[in-house]
Design a protein around this motif. Sequence first.
Motif, PDB file in Angstrom:
ATOM      1  N   THR A  54       0.661  -1.268  -0.237  1.00 53.01           N
ATOM      2  CA  THR A  54       0.151   0.344   0.224  1.00 53.01           C
ATOM      3  C   THR A  54       1.120   1.017  -0.099  1.00 53.01           C
ATOM      4  O   THR A  54       0.841   2.069  -0.378  1.00 53.01           O
ATOM      5  N   ALA A  55       1.874   1.732   0.720  1.00 49.49           N
ATOM      6  CA  ALA A  55       2.889   1.716   0.487  1.00 49.49           C
ATOM      7  C   ALA A  55       3.979   3.108  -0.826  1.00 49.49           C
ATOM      8  O   ALA A  55       2.976   3.631  -1.013  1.00 49.49           O
ATOM      9  N   GLY A  56       3.693   1.643  -1.431  1.00 49.41           N
ATOM     10  CA  GLY A  56       4.392   1.581  -2.859  1.00 49.41           C
ATOM     11  C   GLY A  56       2.923   2.270  -3.562  1.00 49.41           C
ATOM     12  O   GLY A  56       3.640   3.223  -4.538  1.00 49.41           O
ATOM     13  N   ARG A  57       1.823   2.875  -3.411  1.00 53.15           N
ATOM     14  CA  ARG A  57       0.869   2.848  -3.821  1.00 53.15           C
ATOM     15  C   ARG A  57       0.713   4.575  -4.048  1.00 53.15           C
ATOM     16  O   ARG A  57       0.692   6.100  -4.281  1.00 53.15           O
ATOM     17  N   ALA A  70       6.773  -2.162  -8.520  1.00 55.28           N
ATOM     18  CA  ALA A  70       7.502  -3.293  -8.454  1.00 55.28           C
ATOM     19  C   ALA A  70       8.510  -3.442  -6.559  1.00 55.28           C
ATOM     20  O   ALA A  70       8.579  -3.922  -6.033  1.00 55.28           O
ATOM     21  N   ALA A  71       8.696  -1.568  -6.789  1.00 55.39           N
ATOM     22  CA  ALA A  71       9.704  -0.937  -5.033  1.00 55.39           C
ATOM     23  C   ALA A  71       9.070  -2.047  -3.434  1.00 55.39           C
ATOM     24  O   ALA A  71       9.457  -2.716  -3.429  1.00 55.39           O
ATOM     25  N   GLY A  72       7.568  -1.633  -4.089  1.00 53.57           N
ATOM     26  CA  GLY A  72       6.504  -2.292  -3.052  1.00 53.57           C
ATOM     27  C   GLY A  72       6.784  -3.900  -2.759  1.00 53.57           C
ATOM     28  O   GLY A  72       6.204  -5.117  -1.757  1.00 53.57           O
ATOM     29  N   VAL A  73       6.725  -4.521  -4.123  1.00 53.91           N
ATOM     30  CA  VAL A  73       6.309  -6.280  -3.765  1.00 53.91           C
ATOM     31  C   VAL A  73       7.661  -6.744  -3.380  1.00 53.91           C
ATOM     32  O   VAL A  73       7.669  -7.759  -2.714  1.00 53.91           O
ATOM     33  N   VAL A  74       8.582  -6.395  -3.308  1.00 54.73           N
ATOM     34  CA  VAL A  74      10.136  -6.260  -3.333  1.00 54.73           C
ATOM     35  C   VAL A  74      10.532  -6.309  -1.288  1.00 54.73           C
ATOM     36  O   VAL A  74      11.283  -6.904  -1.463  1.00 54.73           O
ATOM     37  N   SER A  75       9.478  -5.123  -1.364  1.00 56.78           N
ATOM     38  CA  SER A  75      10.103  -5.015  -0.242  1.00 56.78           C
ATOM     39  C   SER A  75       8.975  -5.914   0.885  1.00 56.78           C
ATOM     40  O   SER A  75       9.501  -6.373   1.604  1.00 56.78           O
ATOM     41  N   THR A  76       7.915  -6.002   0.386  1.00 57.24           N
ATOM     42  CA  THR A  76       7.179  -6.940   0.776  1.00 57.24           C
ATOM     43  C   THR A  76       7.074  -8.892   0.436  1.00 57.24           C
ATOM     44  O   THR A  76       7.644  -9.391   1.836  1.00 57.24           O
ATOM     45  N   VAL A  77       8.295  -9.131  -0.097  1.00 55.67           N
ATOM     46  CA  VAL A  77       9.157 -10.225  -0.414  1.00 55.67           C
ATOM     47  C   VAL A  77      10.362 -10.485   1.108  1.00 55.67           C
ATOM     48  O   VAL A  77      10.086 -11.644   1.748  1.00 55.67           O
ATOM     49  N   GLN A  78      10.757  -9.513   1.124  1.00 53.17           N
ATOM     50  CA  GLN A  78      11.578  -9.352   2.058  1.00 53.17           C
ATOM     51  C   GLN A  78      11.573  -9.636   3.480  1.00 53.17           C
ATOM     52  O   GLN A  78      12.405 -10.440   3.873  1.00 53.17           O
ATOM     53  N   GLN A  79      10.033  -9.268   3.498  1.00 53.81           N
ATOM     54  CA  GLN A  79       9.176  -9.343   5.232  1.00 53.81           C
ATOM     55  C   GLN A  79       8.904 -10.238   5.375  1.00 53.81           C
ATOM     56  O   GLN A  79       9.180 -10.972   6.107  1.00 53.81           O
ATOM     57  N   VAL A  80       8.028 -11.276   4.073  1.00 54.18           N
ATOM     58  CA  VAL A  80       7.689 -11.997   4.082  1.00 54.18           C
ATOM     59  C   VAL A  80       8.725 -13.172   4.361  1.00 54.18           C
ATOM     60  O   VAL A  80       8.551 -14.063   5.280  1.00 54.18           O
ATOM     61  N   GLY A  81      10.165 -13.380   3.802  1.00 51.20           N
ATOM     62  CA  GLY A  81      10.421 -14.752   3.439  1.00 51.20           C
ATOM     63  C   GLY A  81      11.464 -14.594   4.402  1.00 51.20           C
ATOM     64  O   GLY A  81      11.117 -15.821   4.978  1.00 51.20           O
ATOM     65  N   GLY A  82      12.192 -13.424   5.139  1.00 51.36           N
ATOM     66  CA  GLY A  82      12.343 -12.758   6.362  1.00 51.36           C
ATOM     67  C   GLY A  82      11.411 -14.025   7.639  1.00 51.36           C
ATOM     68  O   GLY A  82      12.069 -14.493   8.286  1.00 51.36           O
TER      69      GLY A  82
END
Length: 488
Positions: free
Chosen positions: A83-86, A420-432
């Motif tokens: 949401t922040a990316g949007r 794209a930045a929102g998706v990448v950042s989310t993947v970082q947090q969920v993957g962690g």
Amino acid sequence: MSTVLDGSTRSTRSTRGGRTDDAAAAPRGLLPVVLTATFMTALDVFVVNVAVPSVQADLGAGPAAVQWVVAGFGLALAAGLVTAGRLGDRYGRRRVFGLGLALFTLASAGCGLAPTAAALVGARVAQGLAAALMGPQVLAMLRTAFSGAAQARAFARYGLTMGLGAVFGQLIGGLLIRADVLGLGWRSCFLINLPVGLAALGLVRRCLPESRAPHRPGLDPVGVLLVTGALTGLVLPLIQGPALGWPLWTWCCLGGSLALLAGFAAHQHRATRAGGSPLVDTRLFRSRAFGTGLLAQFVFVLGQGSFFLVLALHLQLGRGLDALGAGLVFTAIGLGYLLTSNATHRVTARFGGPRTIAAGGLLMAAGLALLALAAYGVPAGSVWWLAPGLFVDGVGMGLVIAPVTATVLAAAEPLLAGSAAGVVSTVQQVGGALGVALIGLVYYGAGAPTAAFGHSVLALAALELVLVAVVLTERWRLPHRHRTPRRH
């Protein structure tokens, strides 16, 4: 020359041969400001682990409150990133970044002055939401304000900053608590953000260019509700489940989150096809490079948070070190990381992102294997037997963090940079969060501390080999020197 006007901010970009010289347009102060905020965020993810014992003693926090002091930040961060990316695309990335930085500084004051455990938990959740506002804007600004070699250098410094916050977070926290400045104790771990945050905030308008999506996108309220519910339902049980023994509600949350994620994906696809304003533009995934890069990012972060966790547990529970002593051992990783991370852009320019990432993954696997040998071979010896493996792991880490982020974002069109930045950042947090849960099963299931650490780092070494396979066998953006025409 082409001039882009955005509100009251003017950014001039020169075009040479049809290419935009974004590097020339990027203000010199952009990197120091956004990387300062990035360091504060990374630091606050890890520094709280050192502060927990003092928080328990000072505020009388019980086990549940302590878990939420740690988990509340990560949960709010993960749930808010897309949401922040949007919001950055719609209202301007500088504006949203500045708002996030102001709220993060204010929430840090709330953490440092918290009179009760409940107040501290609330301030940590506010910190996570504020960090979510900043994260995608940083990546989007680096993607759009720089190009070519300048962009590679910018992402190398971003990776260096993230790694320093992660590697030295525990050492910095231990030093602050040991120094006990003004009798603040653990509170100084949060209050140190105030002067730093205020100084950075004063430079935002002067040093950061304003940028947004060319066509002002809608907020997609249905998508916001779906993705927030899905990520909350996914991350919450991953954080709380291992400590609670995976009660029924955690499995219900996981099942519900998968259903909501499926609904979110369907909604985003329909909105993209209809020409609407989805939170995640599914055109991103038409690029095989973006999808494969995102998978590489996910595999890498699966091991990062969990590695720092099991190392801290091994040093403090298995080896009997205090927080400061454990932090000093972490410097071995930091030295290796510093050796390579600041030169990664030159290595990437010569060998390409995928080969650089693969080399880093192999070095990390080798370092983790050395750690396993040290753990099994000298269980009662000095902790500095771990130093060679930690150093090699740090060298490999420095070759991965920046290129894996830069390469996946480079695969996205600049017009879709915020999404794209929102998706990448989310993947970082969920993957962690997922990595901590999975490696936690290995660590706590092994019994003795030495075996637990050895088994965990061997599992993480195998994960690094999976990363190497992803970036090489999928042929993700590998350069082709020459192709021989096929004969028919």
